[in-house]
Write an enzyme that holds these catalytic residues in place. Structure first.
Site, PDB file in Angstrom:
ATOM      1  N   MET A 133     -12.176   4.317  -0.620  1.00 58.74           N
ATOM      2  CA  MET A 133     -12.838   4.624   0.656  1.00 58.74           C
ATOM      3  C   MET A 133     -13.557   5.948   0.461  1.00 58.74           C
ATOM      4  O   MET A 133     -13.149   7.008   0.956  1.00 58.74           O
ATOM      5  CB  MET A 133     -11.791   4.675   1.775  1.00 58.74           C
ATOM      6  CG  MET A 133     -11.269   3.291   2.136  1.00 58.74           C
ATOM      7  SD  MET A 133      -9.728   3.342   3.057  1.00 58.74           S
ATOM      8  CE  MET A 133      -8.585   3.442   1.694  1.00 58.74           C
TER       9      MET A 133
ATOM     10  N   GLY B  36      -9.027   4.228   7.047  1.00 55.79           N
ATOM     11  CA  GLY B  36      -8.792   5.661   7.215  1.00 55.79           C
ATOM     12  C   GLY B  36      -7.354   6.029   7.463  1.00 55.79           C
ATOM     13  O   GLY B  36      -6.939   7.120   7.115  1.00 55.79           O
ATOM     14  N   PHE B  37      -6.598   5.108   8.036  1.00 55.61           N
ATOM     15  CA  PHE B  37      -5.206   5.429   8.353  1.00 55.61           C
ATOM     16  C   PHE B  37      -4.333   4.192   8.201  1.00 55.61           C
ATOM     17  O   PHE B  37      -4.796   3.087   8.482  1.00 55.61           O
ATOM     18  CB  PHE B  37      -5.069   5.938   9.800  1.00 55.61           C
ATOM     19  CG  PHE B  37      -5.923   7.145  10.074  1.00 55.61           C
ATOM     20  CD1 PHE B  37      -5.474   8.421   9.718  1.00 55.61           C
ATOM     21  CD2 PHE B  37      -7.173   7.013  10.642  1.00 55.61           C
ATOM     22  CE1 PHE B  37      -6.280   9.538   9.936  1.00 55.61           C
ATOM     23  CE2 PHE B  37      -7.987   8.127  10.872  1.00 55.61           C
ATOM     24  CZ  PHE B  37      -7.528   9.395  10.518  1.00 55.61           C
ATOM     25  N   GLY B  38      -3.093   4.407   7.799  1.00 53.23           N
ATOM     26  CA  GLY B  38      -2.122   3.321   7.811  1.00 53.23           C
ATOM     27  C   GLY B  38      -1.563   3.165   9.214  1.00 53.23           C
ATOM     28  O   GLY B  38      -1.826   3.990  10.097  1.00 53.23           O
ATOM     29  N   GLY B  39      -0.817   2.102   9.416  1.00 52.17           N
ATOM     30  CA  GLY B  39      -0.083   1.919  10.662  1.00 52.17           C
ATOM     31  C   GLY B  39      -0.925   1.566  11.880  1.00 52.17           C
ATOM     32  O   GLY B  39      -0.466   1.698  13.012  1.00 52.17           O
TER      33      GLY B  39
ATOM     34  N   HIS C 252      -1.246  -1.374  -4.092  1.00 49.30           N
ATOM     35  CA  HIS C 252      -2.530  -1.010  -3.484  1.00 49.30           C
ATOM     36  C   HIS C 252      -2.605   0.506  -3.358  1.00 49.30           C
ATOM     37  O   HIS C 252      -1.721   1.150  -2.790  1.00 49.30           O
ATOM     38  CB  HIS C 252      -2.625  -1.676  -2.112  1.00 49.30           C
ATOM     39  CG  HIS C 252      -3.933  -1.529  -1.425  1.00 49.30           C
ATOM     40  ND1 HIS C 252      -5.027  -2.312  -1.730  1.00 49.30           N
ATOM     41  CD2 HIS C 252      -4.335  -0.706  -0.432  1.00 49.30           C
ATOM     42  CE1 HIS C 252      -6.043  -1.982  -0.954  1.00 49.30           C
ATOM     43  NE2 HIS C 252      -5.654  -0.986  -0.146  1.00 49.30           N
TER      44      HIS C 252
ATOM     45  N   ASP D  52      -6.645  -6.222   4.531  1.00 51.24           N
ATOM     46  CA  ASP D  52      -6.024  -4.898   4.521  1.00 51.24           C
ATOM     47  C   ASP D  52      -6.082  -4.275   5.908  1.00 51.24           C
ATOM     48  O   ASP D  52      -7.171  -4.043   6.441  1.00 51.24           O
ATOM     49  CB  ASP D  52      -6.793  -4.035   3.502  1.00 51.24           C
ATOM     50  CG  ASP D  52      -6.233  -2.634   3.337  1.00 51.24           C
ATOM     51  OD1 ASP D  52      -5.143  -2.362   3.859  1.00 51.24           O
ATOM     52  OD2 ASP D  52      -6.901  -1.825   2.660  1.00 51.24           O
ATOM     53  N   GLY D  53      -4.906  -4.003   6.440  1.00 51.39           N
ATOM     54  CA  GLY D  53      -4.812  -3.267   7.690  1.00 51.39           C
ATOM     55  C   GLY D  53      -4.083  -4.035   8.776  1.00 51.39           C
ATOM     56  O   GLY D  53      -4.529  -5.108   9.185  1.00 51.39           O
ATOM     57  N   GLY D  54      -2.943  -3.489   9.185  1.00 51.76           N
ATOM     58  CA  GLY D  54      -2.207  -4.073  10.311  1.00 51.76           C
ATOM     59  C   GLY D  54      -1.584  -5.425  10.025  1.00 51.76           C
ATOM     60  O   GLY D  54      -1.248  -6.172  10.944  1.00 51.76           O
TER      61      GLY D  54
ATOM     62  N   ASP E 110      -4.835   3.568  -2.018  1.00 52.18           N
ATOM     63  CA  ASP E 110      -5.896   3.912  -1.073  1.00 52.18           C
ATOM     64  C   ASP E 110      -6.460   5.290  -1.347  1.00 52.18           C
ATOM     65  O   ASP E 110      -5.810   6.296  -1.049  1.00 52.18           O
ATOM     66  CB  ASP E 110      -5.325   3.897   0.356  1.00 52.18           C
ATOM     67  CG  ASP E 110      -5.144   2.498   0.882  1.00 52.18           C
ATOM     68  OD1 ASP E 110      -6.097   1.705   0.798  1.00 52.18           O
ATOM     69  OD2 ASP E 110      -4.046   2.195   1.398  1.00 52.18           O
TER      70      ASP E 110
ATOM     71  N   MET F 286     -11.604  -5.818   5.570  1.00 53.07           N
ATOM     72  CA  MET F 286     -10.773  -4.855   6.302  1.00 53.07           C
ATOM     73  C   MET F 286     -10.430  -5.443   7.669  1.00 53.07           C
ATOM     74  O   MET F 286     -11.295  -5.934   8.388  1.00 53.07           O
ATOM     75  CB  MET F 286     -11.516  -3.529   6.511  1.00 53.07           C
ATOM     76  CG  MET F 286     -11.700  -2.686   5.261  1.00 53.07           C
ATOM     77  SD  MET F 286     -10.172  -2.309   4.374  1.00 53.07           S
ATOM     78  CE  MET F 286      -9.204  -1.422   5.612  1.00 53.07           C
TER      79      MET F 286
ATOM     80  N   GLY G 239       1.152  -1.944   4.176  1.00 53.06           N
ATOM     81  CA  GLY G 239       1.674  -0.598   3.987  1.00 53.06           C
ATOM     82  C   GLY G 239       2.932  -0.406   4.796  1.00 53.06           C
ATOM     83  O   GLY G 239       4.049  -0.568   4.289  1.00 53.06           O
ATOM     84  N   SER G 240       2.745  -0.092   6.078  1.00 58.53           N
ATOM     85  CA  SER G 240       3.921   0.209   6.899  1.00 58.53           C
ATOM     86  C   SER G 240       4.872  -0.984   7.007  1.00 58.53           C
ATOM     87  O   SER G 240       6.091  -0.787   7.072  1.00 58.53           O
ATOM     88  CB  SER G 240       3.499   0.712   8.276  1.00 58.53           C
ATOM     89  OG  SER G 240       2.359   0.053   8.721  1.00 58.53           O
TER      90      SER G 240
ATOM     91  N   SER H  35       0.836  -1.201   0.000  1.00 51.75           N
ATOM     92  CA  SER H  35       0.000   0.000   0.000  1.00 51.75           C
ATOM     93  C   SER H  35       0.871   1.251   0.000  1.00 51.75           C
ATOM     94  O   SER H  35       1.598   1.516   0.967  1.00 51.75           O
ATOM     95  CB  SER H  35      -0.911   0.018   1.237  1.00 51.75           C
ATOM     96  OG  SER H  35      -1.473   1.313   1.361  1.00 51.75           O
TER      97      SER H  35
ATOM     98  N   MET I 235      -9.048   8.072  -0.324  1.00 52.47           N
ATOM     99  CA  MET I 235      -9.877   8.455   0.834  1.00 52.47           C
ATOM    100  C   MET I 235     -10.492   9.822   0.595  1.00 52.47           C
ATOM    101  O   MET I 235      -9.795  10.743   0.155  1.00 52.47           O
ATOM    102  CB  MET I 235      -9.012   8.542   2.090  1.00 52.47           C
ATOM    103  CG  MET I 235      -8.326   7.260   2.446  1.00 52.47           C
ATOM    104  SD  MET I 235      -7.367   7.510   3.950  1.00 52.47           S
ATOM    105  CE  MET I 235      -6.565   5.918   4.071  1.00 52.47           C
TER     106      MET I 235
ATOM    107  N   HIS J  86      -8.390   0.935  -4.004  1.00 52.66           N
ATOM    108  CA  HIS J  86      -9.314   0.745  -2.873  1.00 52.66           C
ATOM    109  C   HIS J  86     -10.008   2.069  -2.615  1.00 52.66           C
ATOM    110  O   HIS J  86      -9.409   3.009  -2.092  1.00 52.66           O
ATOM    111  CB  HIS J  86      -8.485   0.288  -1.656  1.00 52.66           C
ATOM    112  CG  HIS J  86      -9.275   0.135  -0.396  1.00 52.66           C
ATOM    113  ND1 HIS J  86      -8.684   0.049   0.849  1.00 52.66           N
ATOM    114  CD2 HIS J  86     -10.611   0.035  -0.173  1.00 52.66           C
ATOM    115  CE1 HIS J  86      -9.614  -0.094   1.770  1.00 52.66           C
ATOM    116  NE2 HIS J  86     -10.797  -0.096   1.179  1.00 52.66           N
TER     117      HIS J  86
HETATM  118  C1  DX5 Z   1      -6.375   1.726   5.664  1.00 50.17           C
HETATM  119  C2  DX5 Z   1      -5.933   1.471   4.258  1.00 50.17           C
HETATM  120  C3  DX5 Z   1      -4.827   0.491   4.185  1.00 50.17           C
HETATM  121  C4  DX5 Z   1      -3.520   0.963   4.789  1.00 50.17           C
HETATM  122  C5  DX5 Z   1      -2.795  -0.224   5.315  1.00 50.17           C
HETATM  123  O1  DX5 Z   1      -7.468   2.557   5.655  1.00 50.17           O
HETATM  124  O2  DX5 Z   1      -6.998   0.931   3.496  1.00 50.17           O
HETATM  125  O3  DX5 Z   1      -4.604   0.012   2.871  1.00 50.17           O
HETATM  126  O4  DX5 Z   1      -2.717   1.642   3.861  1.00 50.17           O
HETATM  127  O5  DX5 Z   1      -1.702   0.201   6.035  1.00 50.17           O
HETATM  128  P1  DX5 Z   1      -0.972  -0.723   7.117  1.00 50.17           P
HETATM  129  O6  DX5 Z   1      -0.527  -1.964   6.382  1.00 50.17           O
HETATM  130  O7  DX5 Z   1       0.145   0.131   7.576  1.00 50.17           O
HETATM  131  O8  DX5 Z   1      -1.979  -1.048   8.175  1.00 50.17           O
HETATM  132 ZN    ZN Z   2      -6.548  -0.104   1.564  1.00 51.38          ZN
END
Ligand code: DX5
Ligand code: ZN
Length: 219
Positions: free
Chosen positions: A67, A141-144, A32, A174-176, A34, A136, A196-197, A7, A36, A65
Site C-alpha cells: 500500500m 490502511g487499517f486492520g479490524g 500476508h 482482504d479486509g473484514g 501489509d 480490497m 488479520g484480526s 495478516s 503501508m 501487499h
Molecule cells: C488493510 C490491510 C489488511 C488488514 C486486514 O489495509 O490490507 O490486510 O490487515 O485486517 P482485518 O482482517 O483485521 O480486516
Molecule cells: Zn493487506
C-alpha cells in the site's frame, strides 16, 4: 485450491515468529505482509526488515501487499528480502505494466489490487500479466475494519472474468473477512483469504483451523 493468508498486521510483534509458526502449524499456507507508506494510506506499518526477518523463520508463502505509491521503487528490494509475491495497487502506480514485468523478472509472483471505490474494469488490462488479483473489501490502511458488502459483487465480477478467459489467476480478498462471511466470499469466487484480526485475536490455532475447515470443504 484455497489458501489462507493470515495478516501479521494484527499479530503481536513481540511474538511474531511464534505467532506465524502457530498459523503455519495449524495449516495456513501463506503469510500476508501489509506494507503501508503513510501516503497511499493514512497509516504507516513496516517494510523490508520484517520480510527479511520472517523469511528464514518460515516456509510459508510470503504474500507482500504494497500500500505504497510508486511501488516500482521498492519491488527489487522486497524480492531480495524474500517475498514470494508482491501485489501493487492499480491506483498507486503510473507504470503498472513495467512494474508487473519487473516483479516477474525477479522470479516473484505478481499481483494487482483495487480499492473498494475502483471499478473492476481498471484491472482488466493487466489480467494476462498477473498471478493474482486482490479485491480490497475495506478501504486499505487499517486492520479490524468492517467488510464492505458492495465488494462482494466485484469478487463475482473478477471470478467471472477469470473463468471466462480460462486464466491461471488467484483471487484474493482482504479486509473484514471473518468466520461469518467467509462462506459467502468463497461462493463469490475468492480463493486466497486474508484475515488479520479474525485469526490473531483470540486462540490463533483454533481460529486458523476454523477458517481452513470451511475453506477445505470447498477444495
Ligand atoms: C488493510 C490491510 C489488511 C488488514 C486486514 O489495509 O490490507 O490486510 O490487515 O485486517 P482485518 O482482517 O483485521 O480486516
Ligand atoms: Zn493487506
Amino acid at each position: 485450491m484455497n489458501y489462507l493468508s493470515p495478516s501479521i498486521l494484527a499479530a503481536d510483534f513481540c511474538k511474531l515468529g511464534e505467532q506465524i509458526n502457530e498459523t503455519r502449524n495449524a495449516g495456513a499456507q501463506y503469510i500476508h505482509i501489509d506494507v503501508m507508506d503513510g501516503v497511499f494510506v493514512p497509516s504507516i506499518s513496516f517494510g523490508m526488515p520484517i520480510v527479511s526477518s520472517v523469511r528464514p523463520s518460515t516456509d510459508a508463502f510470503l504474500d507482500v501487499h504494497m500500500m505504497v505509491i510508486q511501488p516500482e521503487r521498492y519491488v527489487e528490494e522486497f524480492a531480495k528480502c524474500g517475498a514470494d509475491s508482491i501485489t501493487i495497487h492499480v491506483e498507486a502506480c503510473d507504470c503498472i505494466e513495467e512494474t508487473l514485468q519487473k516483479i516477474k523478472a525477479l522470479g516473484v509472483k505478481a499481483g494487482i489490487s483495487l480499492n473498494p471505490a475502483t471499478p473492476v474494469s481498471e484491472v482488466l488490462p493487466y489480467m494476462n500479466m498477473v498471478d493474482m488479483v486482490l479485491v480490497m473489501t475495506v478501504n486499505p490502511g487499517f486492520g479490524g475494519q468492517k467488510y464492505i458488502p458492495e465488494c462482494t459483487d466485484k469478487i463475482r465480477e473478477v471470478r467471472a472474468y477469470i473463468n471466462e478467459h480460462n486464466l491461471d489467476v488467484d483471487l484474493e480478498i482482504d479486509g473484514g473477512v471473518n468466520l461469518d462471511n467467509l462462506q459467502m466470499n468463497l461462493d463469490a469466487g475468492a480463493n486466497v483469504i486474508v484475515a488479520g484480526s479474525a485469526v490473531f485475536n483470540g486462540n490463533i490455532t483454533e481460529k486458523t483451523k476454523a477458517f481452513l475447515q470451511i475453506m477445505q470443504e470447498e477444495n
